[in-house]
Design an enzyme around this catalytic site. Structure first.
Site, PDB file in Angstrom:
ATOM      1  N   ASP A 199      38.949  46.028  55.561  1.00 39.83           N
ATOM      2  CA  ASP A 199      38.856  45.932  57.008  1.00 39.83           C
ATOM      3  C   ASP A 199      40.080  46.575  57.678  1.00 39.83           C
ATOM      4  OD1 ASP A 199      37.576  44.620  59.405  1.00 39.83           O
ATOM      5  OD2 ASP A 199      39.557  43.694  59.506  1.00 39.83           O
ATOM      6  N   GLU A 256      37.293  50.801  55.853  1.00 42.09           N
ATOM      7  CA  GLU A 256      36.861  50.943  57.248  1.00 42.09           C
ATOM      8  C   GLU A 256      37.922  51.741  57.984  1.00 42.09           C
ATOM      9  OE1 GLU A 256      35.914  48.539  61.364  1.00 42.09           O
ATOM     10  OE2 GLU A 256      37.597  48.018  60.104  1.00 42.09           O
TER      11      GLU A 256
HETATM   12  C1  GLC Z   1      37.081  45.349  61.972  1.00 41.83           C
HETATM   13  C2  GLC Z   1      35.804  44.549  61.917  1.00 41.83           C
HETATM   14  C3  GLC Z   1      35.643  43.815  63.203  1.00 41.83           C
HETATM   15  C4  GLC Z   1      36.815  42.889  63.368  1.00 41.83           C
HETATM   16  C5  GLC Z   1      38.135  43.646  63.252  1.00 41.83           C
HETATM   17  C6  GLC Z   1      39.273  42.716  63.087  1.00 41.83           C
HETATM   18  O1  GLC Z   1      37.035  46.337  62.926  1.00 41.83           O
HETATM   19  O2  GLC Z   1      34.729  45.370  61.600  1.00 41.83           O
HETATM   20  O3  GLC Z   1      34.440  43.107  63.266  1.00 41.83           O
HETATM   21  O4  GLC Z   1      36.754  42.261  64.601  1.00 41.83           O
HETATM   22  O5  GLC Z   1      38.165  44.517  62.163  1.00 41.83           O
HETATM   23  O6  GLC Z   1      39.306  42.156  61.802  1.00 41.83           O
END
Ligand code: GLC
Ligand code: CA
Length: 560
Positions: A199, A256
């Site tokens: 993440d 991500e």
């Molecule tokens: C990422 C996740 C999102 C979350 C953020 C903070 O972007 O996909 O849903 O709010 O990280 O962890």
């Protein structure tokens, strides 16, 4: 070297909304275990679960208070082990969401850090002094307001939070933090998981905190240049990944990388660099610039995809991330409105759901399907603005009200764009609670859409289209073949996939109108049609596609 995840077809499970097994309105791990055959029937082979660790659920699990415990709402460690075992028995792989950038403010590390600089955990977080009641700098949080939150008792002491204020950022500059997070990852890898979705990893490094982002206004600004994709992210990531892969070389690392450009994505997936095996960037979907008619901010107004620019973006990614690098292919996730709402046709919802799927997932790359998209679901609706509980919604509503918008119009726009409305419980059947739960679900959202049971019984359903699509995707041509855009007409999204002597042409009419195009001779020789959606007709030199129609054309072996 080929890895298992070169064949991955990933299904993103939002655990709270997938299946409730114990009647409390919250989807859970046992619910997922009960439904494992669903995945094998659909033809996916890898599940990515959104966060399942213990959390106060300020941000649905992205605020972790214990990295070594399963959240009690979702189940127990025993439930998790049972899930892994049952999944592996079916050849399904499990990818866990791992939040590296921050913790919950309830995490014992942060509770310790609040004690002050002498506490061993103080340097696990990012602190700064404000002067005379002023914030340390003008950087803005993704969740609205400043990135700085005041220490509850010490004046002029602030901690840094890129997301919600109850989600303080970890200080990755501190080697102890890096070691702790590597330990966490090894713990879950030792339990048998197959991969990690990292993440928000692009935010692990921050610029010098003692500088403002250039801005004319007084409000904090989301200053990506100060905290996204800084060079130091790469050694942090490499160290973390090396520390896990040393013991678990087959672990799949899916990063991500929301704001990563294609070149950054190429960096993060550099072969042998021990960083990500693939990344998900949010830069796939260029939208049309809006006419600036009023002062209402764009955030919660539907945007239209700029199809011409999208072709170029896809071409860049396909041509830059060449093997052994890997691409991901997706239309949506838990952070954006559903694809049917954003991109689907109101006149041809079924056909557009199917054709959009064909268009995206037969390209080169790893499909990442957001739960419910296999049903063609669109966004659900929340009954009021307050139900979103989101300060950025309030800010938008205030600006829209000031510009003369009606309350209905504001709510309609937010429902069409907000991430929460894409997180509705999966409709399994027409039974009470849609077969998801016998009681009211955790999220008060209403959702239309044909449930799983009906779609599985209907050979013409969106679900069956996905099943056929994934079967085709598993063949070497669609897993490994080259990709080449065929730019024949603006209404047509077309590309070829080629592997050795085999070539397939994927054609999709991305409009509500029937069209005809002249095709090169090679494609006019009565090719075989597969995966046909709507009306696709070929004559010697022409191809006619009905509204949102699509097909995969191949030339029969032996024909000239
Ligand atoms: C990422 C996740 C999102 C979350 C953020 C903070 O972007 O996909 O849903 O709010 O990280 O962890
Ligand atoms: Ca439950």
């Amino acid at each position: 070297m080929a890895a298992w995840y070169d064949q991955a077809i990933i299904y993103q499970v939002y655990p709270k909304s997938f299946k409730d097994s114990n009647g409390d309105g919250i989807g859970d791990l046992t619910g997922i275990t009960e439904k494992l055959d669903y995945f094998t029937q659909l033809g996916v082979n890898t599940l990515w679960l959104n966060p399942i660790f213990r959390s106060p659920q300020v941000d649905n699990g992205y605020d972790v208070s214990d990295f070594y415990a399963i959240d009690p709402q979702l189940g127990t460690l025993a439930d998790f082990k049972a899930l892994i075992e049952a999944a592996h028995r079916r050849g399904l792989r499990i990818v866990l969401d791992m939040v590296l950038n921050h913790t919950s403010d309830q995490h014992p590390w942060f509770q310790g850090a609040l004690q002050g600089p002498k506490n061993p955990y103080y340097n696990y977080y990012i602190w700064a002094h404000g002067a005379d009641g002023q914030l340390p700098n003008n950087w803005g949080s993704f969740f609205g307001g400043s990135v700085w939150a005041q220490h509850p008792t010490v004046a002029d002491r602030y901690y840094f939070h890129l997301f919600e204020r109850r989600m303080p950022d970890l200080n990755w500059h501190n080697p102890q933090v890096r070691q702790e997070m590597t330990k966490v990852a090894n713990y879950w890898a030792d339990l048998g998981i197959d991969g990690l979705r990292l993440d928000a990893f692009i935010h692990l490094a921050k610029a010098d905190l003692h500088q403002n982002y250039p801005s004319d206004g007084a409000d904090p600004v989301v200053a990506e240049g100060m905290f996204a994709n800084l060079p130091a992210v790469q050694p942090y990531l490499a160290e973390f990944v090396a520390g896990v892969k040393a013991n678990h070389p087959d672990l799949f690392i899916l990063g991500e990388a929301a704001s990563a450009t294609v070149n950054l994505a190429a960096d993060y997936t550099r072969p042998a660099a021990n960083m990500a095996d693939a990344v998900i960037s949010f830069r796939y979907f260029p939208t049309k610039p809006r006419a600036k008619r009023d002062a209402v901010p764009a955030d919660y107004q539907p945007q239209r995809l700029d199809w011409l620019a999208f072709r170029q973006v896809m071409t860049d990614w396909q041509q830059t991330l060449l093997p052994p690098r890997r691409l991901t292919l997706y239309w949506g996730n838990h952070d954006m409105a559903r694809v049917a709402t954003r991109m689907g046709s109101h006149r041809y919802p079924q056909q557009s759901a199917k054709s959009l799927a064909t268009l995206m997932y037969l390209q080169r790359g790893l499909p990442v399907l957001y739960y419910g998209d296999e049903l063609g679901l669109s966004n659900g609706t929340l009954a009021s603005l307050a139900a979103f509980g989101d300060p950025t919604v309030t800010a938008f509503a205030n600006a829209a009200k000031a510009a003369g918008w009606s309350s209905e119009r504001i709510l309609e726009n937010v429902n069409a764009t907000h991430k929460l409305t894409a997180r509705a419980p999966l409709p399994w059947s027409d039974d009470i609670g849609h077969g998801f739960s016998k009681v009211a679900p955790w999220l008060a959202v209403s959702q239309d859409g044909t449930p799983v049971s009906k779609q599985m019984a209907d050979p013409d359903s969106v679900w069956h289209h996905y099943q056929q699509l994934f079967a085709l995707k598993q063949t070497p041509l669609f897993t490994r073949g080259n990709w080449q855009l065929q730019n024949w007409a603006p209404w047509l999204y077309a590309y070829t996939r080629t592997l050795g002597v085999e070539t397939a042409l994927v054609v999709v009419n991305i409009s509500d109108t029937r069209h005809t195009v002249t095709v090169p001779r090679a494609w006019a020789q009565a090719p075989v049609q597969q995966l046909t959606v709507g009306a696709v007709h070929q004559t010697a030199a022409e191809l006619t596609l009905g509204p949102w129609s699509s097909a995969v054309l191949t030339i029969k072996k032996g024909s000239k």
